[in-house]
Design a protein around this motif. Sequence first.
Motif, short mmCIF file in Angstrom:
data_model
loop_
_atom_site.label_atom_id
_atom_site.label_comp_id
_atom_site.label_asym_id
_atom_site.label_seq_id
_atom_site.Cartn_x
_atom_site.Cartn_y
_atom_site.Cartn_z
N GLN A 3 1.09 -1.27 0.05
CA GLN A 3 -0.17 -0.01 0.13
C GLN A 3 1.15 1.01 -0.23
O GLN A 3 1.89 1.16 0.56
CB GLN A 3 -0.89 0.06 1.31
CG GLN A 3 -2.30 -0.84 1.17
CD GLN A 3 -1.50 -2.41 1.26
OE1 GLN A 3 -0.96 -2.74 2.25
NE2 GLN A 3 -2.14 -3.26 0.53
N LEU A 4 0.18 2.31 -0.46
CA LEU A 4 0.97 3.66 -0.57
C LEU A 4 0.11 4.61 -0.25
O LEU A 4 -1.24 4.50 -0.59
CB LEU A 4 1.40 3.95 -1.92
CG LEU A 4 1.65 5.49 -2.26
CD1 LEU A 4 3.12 5.66 -1.40
CD2 LEU A 4 2.08 5.71 -3.75
N TYR A 5 0.41 5.52 0.85
CA TYR A 5 -0.51 6.38 1.26
C TYR A 5 0.10 7.83 1.26
O TYR A 5 1.28 7.90 1.19
CB TYR A 5 -0.90 6.12 2.95
CG TYR A 5 -1.52 5.06 3.21
CD1 TYR A 5 -2.85 4.92 3.31
CD2 TYR A 5 -0.73 3.86 3.45
CE1 TYR A 5 -3.41 3.57 3.62
CE2 TYR A 5 -1.44 2.63 3.58
CZ TYR A 5 -2.93 2.57 3.81
OH TYR A 5 -3.50 1.56 4.28
N VAL A 6 -0.98 8.89 1.04
CA VAL A 6 -0.57 10.38 1.33
C VAL A 6 -1.03 10.72 2.74
O VAL A 6 -2.21 10.28 3.13
CB VAL A 6 -1.07 10.89 0.24
CG1 VAL A 6 -2.55 11.05 0.41
CG2 VAL A 6 -0.67 12.58 0.55
N VAL A 7 -0.07 11.40 3.51
CA VAL A 7 -0.20 11.53 4.94
C VAL A 7 -0.06 12.80 5.18
O VAL A 7 0.84 13.41 4.87
CB VAL A 7 0.44 10.64 5.65
CG1 VAL A 7 0.18 10.57 7.31
CG2 VAL A 7 0.48 9.17 5.45
N THR A 8 -1.05 13.55 5.93
CA THR A 8 -0.93 14.74 6.39
C THR A 8 0.03 14.87 7.99
O THR A 8 0.30 13.85 8.28
CB THR A 8 -2.29 15.49 6.75
OG1 THR A 8 -2.70 15.03 8.08
CG2 THR A 8 -3.09 15.55 5.79
N ALA A 9 0.62 15.80 8.19
CA ALA A 9 1.51 16.25 9.31
C ALA A 9 0.67 15.95 10.55
O ALA A 9 1.24 15.46 11.67
CB ALA A 9 2.18 17.35 9.58
N GLN A 10 -0.66 15.99 10.35
CA GLN A 10 -1.35 15.51 11.63
C GLN A 10 -1.82 14.12 11.69
O GLN A 10 -2.44 13.61 12.52
CB GLN A 10 -2.74 16.48 11.47
CG GLN A 10 -2.42 18.03 11.78
CD GLN A 10 -1.85 18.47 10.50
OE1 GLN A 10 -2.27 18.24 9.51
NE2 GLN A 10 -0.84 19.64 10.89
N GLY A 11 -1.52 13.36 10.62
CA GLY A 11 -1.82 11.99 10.46
C GLY A 11 -2.95 11.48 9.92
O GLY A 11 -3.02 10.14 9.96
N ASN B 137 10.72 -8.82 1.26
CA ASN B 137 10.21 -8.53 0.11
C ASN B 137 8.87 -7.48 0.06
O ASN B 137 8.26 -8.16 1.11
CB ASN B 137 10.26 -9.55 -1.01
CG ASN B 137 11.61 -10.22 -1.11
OD1 ASN B 137 12.60 -9.44 -1.04
ND2 ASN B 137 11.80 -11.46 -1.38
N GLY B 138 8.66 -6.67 -0.82
CA GLY B 138 7.28 -6.17 -0.88
C GLY B 138 7.41 -4.88 -1.58
O GLY B 138 8.31 -4.59 -2.35
N LEU B 139 6.56 -3.79 -1.27
CA LEU B 139 6.60 -2.39 -1.84
C LEU B 139 7.76 -1.92 -0.79
O LEU B 139 7.78 -1.87 0.23
CB LEU B 139 5.46 -1.71 -1.67
CG LEU B 139 5.38 -0.36 -2.01
CD1 LEU B 139 5.74 -0.31 -3.63
CD2 LEU B 139 3.86 0.26 -1.66
N LEU B 140 8.60 -0.98 -1.54
CA LEU B 140 9.88 -0.64 -0.58
C LEU B 140 9.99 0.94 -0.93
O LEU B 140 9.12 1.55 -0.23
CB LEU B 140 11.23 -1.31 -1.32
CG LEU B 140 10.99 -2.85 -1.38
CD1 LEU B 140 12.36 -3.29 -2.16
CD2 LEU B 140 11.11 -3.36 0.02
N ASP B 141 11.27 1.49 -1.35
CA ASP B 141 11.26 2.87 -1.41
C ASP B 141 10.24 3.73 -2.42
O ASP B 141 9.48 3.27 -3.07
CB ASP B 141 12.73 3.18 -2.03
CG ASP B 141 13.09 4.33 -1.13
OD1 ASP B 141 12.49 4.90 -0.35
OD2 ASP B 141 14.26 4.76 -1.67
N VAL B 142 9.93 5.06 -1.93
CA VAL B 142 9.37 5.84 -2.60
C VAL B 142 10.14 7.29 -2.71
O VAL B 142 10.85 7.67 -1.78
CB VAL B 142 8.00 6.24 -2.02
CG1 VAL B 142 8.04 6.86 -0.57
CG2 VAL B 142 7.02 7.26 -2.97
#
Length: 406
Positions: free
Chosen positions: A91-99, A116-121
Amino acid sequence: MPAPSRLPRPPAPLSPRQPPGARWRRRLAGAALLVATLCAASLAAPPRNEGSRPYDKSHPFTVRSVATFDLPWALAFLPDGRMLVTEKTGQLYVVTAQGAKRRIAGVPAVTYSGQNGLLDVALSPAWRDDQAIYLTYVEAGTGANLALARARLDLDGAALRDLRVIWRATPDGNPRGGGKGGQPGGIIAFSPDGRYLFLTSGDRMRPETAQDNDLPLGKVLRMFPDGGTPPDNPWAEAGGARALMWTMGHRNPYGLAYAPDGRLWLHEMGPMGGDKLSVEAPGKNHGWPVVSYGDNYNGTPIPRPPTHPEFQEPVLYWTPVIAPAGMIFYRGDMFPQWRGSAFIGALRAQALVRVAFDGQGGAREANRWNMGARIRAVAEGPDGALWLLEDSSEGRLLRLTPAQEQ
């Protein structure tokens, strides 16, 4: 009859601009410089072993938990202060500084197991023009290649668009390049001018691959942001897998970052001992698995690097290991006393490690703070705060600020 004796040649005429003896003085100066250089090299300090350094007795920062994730692996800041966070499970998320979290659709399928899996962005150096991001992951399917993909991030639609794999470990399906082994590497770093992309590729738990010129495993690769081959790569003319290789002889590289002085630093995990921090220089061989400051897990010894001077030595190493993961060089204002230091997460040591540099290529571990959890990633926020990810099925996103700040 005996051969005539050969007379010595007369000395070459002096240049009118060259006073008598100038040539010999230059030669003597050159010889002295060569001797000094060789002596300095022979007297260079050996790598420091920082493995037994104790934890600091107190934390000079306040820690605040912002959000939790399922096995988070990496984070990258967007210009507006929001973050992108990957979970190894895919999974990939966009996250605010408040969580506040929002899941991003369109992430490629991954093989998730063990390491193994989803690694760097990472954000494209031209983010403001192309809104592109880069992802590394172990591809789904029997090949299980480490792959590097580029996609446009549609923040309004919370989705990846036009995703394209620009590199995979074995595009011809060679099973030696993928498989189910761990230690994939997968760290992305861009050169300060944004012209080049560097990628770490682990040995996938098959040590011999790190010295195999036909496989990109156990290497650091250098490419253009579109995946193309820079013509000044050390082995660009060789073509094939070698064309993108920048350095070789690596085991499990999970940290790659540029220092403010323009040097590229890499850390990697050793076997039973021998985690290390090194300077990256084109064409160098770092020696794995021929040499190491650790030994094999079955107890058999591995020759130490000084026995093979042809290999690149680390600047420091850790025995016992700390299992380093993630690395940044701090440039912010919130902790001005640490500007120029490297911050490294430690999985085995469950610590945040600060490394200080002497400006002449030397380094030492300056601090080791016990965080009580495996630290997977480190990042610097726009305001200079430090951000950490814990390596756990309920891994926390942590914000670190100076202790006096309320």
